[in-house]
Design an enzyme around this catalytic site. Sequence first.
Site, PDB file in Angstrom:
ATOM      1  N   HIS A 121       5.285   4.850   3.394  1.00  0.00           N
ATOM      2  CA  HIS A 121       5.775   5.452   2.154  1.00  0.00           C
ATOM      3  C   HIS A 121       6.794   6.531   2.535  1.00  0.00           C
ATOM      4  CE1 HIS A 121       5.453   7.977  -1.500  1.00  0.00           C
ATOM      5  NE2 HIS A 121       4.895   6.944  -2.102  1.00  0.00           N
ATOM      6  N   ASP A 198      -1.895   8.615   6.931  1.00  0.00           N
ATOM      7  CA  ASP A 198      -1.640   8.760   5.502  1.00  0.00           C
ATOM      8  C   ASP A 198      -2.727   7.974   4.769  1.00  0.00           C
ATOM      9  OD1 ASP A 198      -0.869   8.557   2.900  1.00  0.00           O
ATOM     10  OD2 ASP A 198       1.166   7.854   3.296  1.00  0.00           O
ATOM     11  N   GLN A 201      -3.757   5.667  -0.018  1.00  0.00           N
ATOM     12  CA  GLN A 201      -4.259   4.458  -0.675  1.00  0.00           C
ATOM     13  C   GLN A 201      -5.664   4.106  -0.210  1.00  0.00           C
ATOM     14  OE1 GLN A 201      -2.901   3.039  -3.183  1.00  0.00           O
ATOM     15  NE2 GLN A 201      -0.982   4.148  -3.107  1.00  0.00           N
ATOM     16  N   LYS A 224      -5.175   9.963  -6.916  1.00  0.00           N
ATOM     17  CA  LYS A 224      -5.367   8.521  -6.716  1.00  0.00           C
ATOM     18  C   LYS A 224      -6.838   8.188  -6.519  1.00  0.00           C
ATOM     19  CE  LYS A 224      -0.934   8.031  -4.326  1.00  0.00           C
ATOM     20  NZ  LYS A 224       0.030   7.246  -5.107  1.00  0.00           N
ATOM     21  N   CYS A 362       8.593   3.516  -3.402  1.00  0.00           N
ATOM     22  CA  CYS A 362       8.831   4.547  -2.372  1.00  0.00           C
ATOM     23  C   CYS A 362       8.735   3.979  -0.962  1.00  0.00           C
ATOM     24  CB  CYS A 362       7.876   5.732  -2.509  1.00  0.00           C
ATOM     25  SG  CYS A 362       7.957   6.562  -4.086  1.00  0.00           S
TER      26      CYS A 362
END
Lengths: 406, 156
Positions: A121, A198, A201, A224, A362
């Site tokens: 991303h 990261d 998600q 999220k 993104c």
Amino acid sequence: MDINSIRSQFPILSKKINGKQLVYLDSSNSSQKPLNVLNSLDYFYKNEFSNIGRSIHSLAVNATNKFEETRISVKNFINANSKEEIIFTKNATESINLIATTFGQMSIKKGDEILITELEHHSNYVPWHYLRETRGAIIKFAPINDDGDIIIEKFKELITSKTKIIAVTHLSNVTGTIVPIKEIVEIARKKNIPVLVDGCQSAPHIKIDVKDLDCDFYAISCHKVYGPTGVGILYAKKKWLEKLPPYNGGGGMISEVNKNQITYAPLPEKYEAGTMPTAEVVAFNESIKFMQSIGIDNIIKHENELTNYTLEKLKKINSVNIVGNPRNKAGVISFTIKGIHPHDISTIVDEEGVAIRAGHHCCQILHKRLNLNATARASIGVYNTKEDIDVLCDAIKNCRKIFELK
Amino acid sequence: MDLKQLYQDIILEHGKSPRNFGICNEYTHEAKGHNPLCGDQVEVYLKLNKESKVENLTFKGSGCAISIASTSIMTELVKGKSIEKAKKLVVDFLNMIKNGTIIKSDELDEDQKTKMMSLSGVKQYPMRVKCATLAWHTLTSAMEGNKEKVNTEVLD
Ligand SMILES: Cc1ncc(COP(=O)(O)O)c(C=O)c1O
């Protein structure tokens, strides 16, 4: 798992969009919020609000305690060693910027290398790009194959004696690829290179155990994960947080301030300058409770079933092409339809109340790698059902009808 | 809102088979535009003759049906016009998309007006306005000789 009882906890799911029942398939962008989280925000502001960590009146003490309770819940949720390793930020983007900036200041010199991947991303690329601009760092991109999996052999080859940090996503927000972080960390360990993950998600979809992963840094966006906007998490091993310089300066992150010298607060406050999103952090504790009340294993099972169902149904529609086919995939399903641009798909399915995302999500590097300008993306949350997917597929058939595709 | 208003046959048809697609010979002006939000890209190639008339106008690019159709229709309507009139058409188009102003231009015959008006449904879909305006902003940029890439995020 009682899906109806879960759905009933999300007031927004009973809303109508364009006269149709909302079908929310944009959870990778941001998830909806359950009632206990909404009630917590409301209750806190009405009954318990105060700024934290400063005043010593009862309200402030109680608010501070609540805030710190979330920190402990987060520590347990991701299995960190101590609560000092949990820093609250604005979002995952800020968490990554915090590490890129402070680590860059401490350790990056001209010619040093930063290894990321083609899946990243922009939030896990642009902060490192700053180090390329300001410190002359070199950014290398570990390639993926057409399935959307990182090619581990190539990844290994890209590590050199100049590699100073590795930054990689745990779960792709385009292909749904679940990246083998443990394997990557093991490779990095042998060369003593820290790894930032990261986890934007992954946090809502898979079990996170930072001790088991043994990564150095882990970034999460609470919005999220069934939580409020305005809160992010940075997990970092204590040894790093002790060593790295501070990031934002201001109130709350200092110990003693003199005209010629300042000392900083101990962890975790050293990295939490200024007034924090207090009510939102407090409410995020409820998001964790919400997920735990269902059970993360049940969430995974439900979402896996639904992912497979979605893939099967989409593949049956002519001219639908699923983007990527990774070995391990979570409920992030990007697709294209030959002859219809993703924006047209999104506008048309929106008319049926179906919320999906269209664009590059993104991830321009990834789209360029896959020779795509844009994709449509349906992403799943714990509240989604097979009926949602059926509505999506019918709406896609309507796209084909409007565009007169056979 | 009505999808038929947005996806009129004429738009679908131009979206599928755009006119004046490619790079024209001996173009005198060019400009690039993009819509960073959705990744739409367009390049406009303009050939002005000695009398400042648009002798040819072509484009290359990728995007949704709305943006391709809008670009294709634009090239048809602008070709043959003087540069002043072309600039006026851009203003008329933007007014129609943003304010719903009816096209009254003397420069266009009824058929051409219908073509231009076929894009007016976009006004009902605020998220799609930029898809329709990208090409027209990029044409302005070409006519004015701007070097910088047009960015719909900055303009609309
Ligand atoms: C993989 C990934 N990383 C980072 C981000 C950035 O999250 P935020 O905008 O909440 O900081 C996102 C959100 O879209 C994401 O999907």
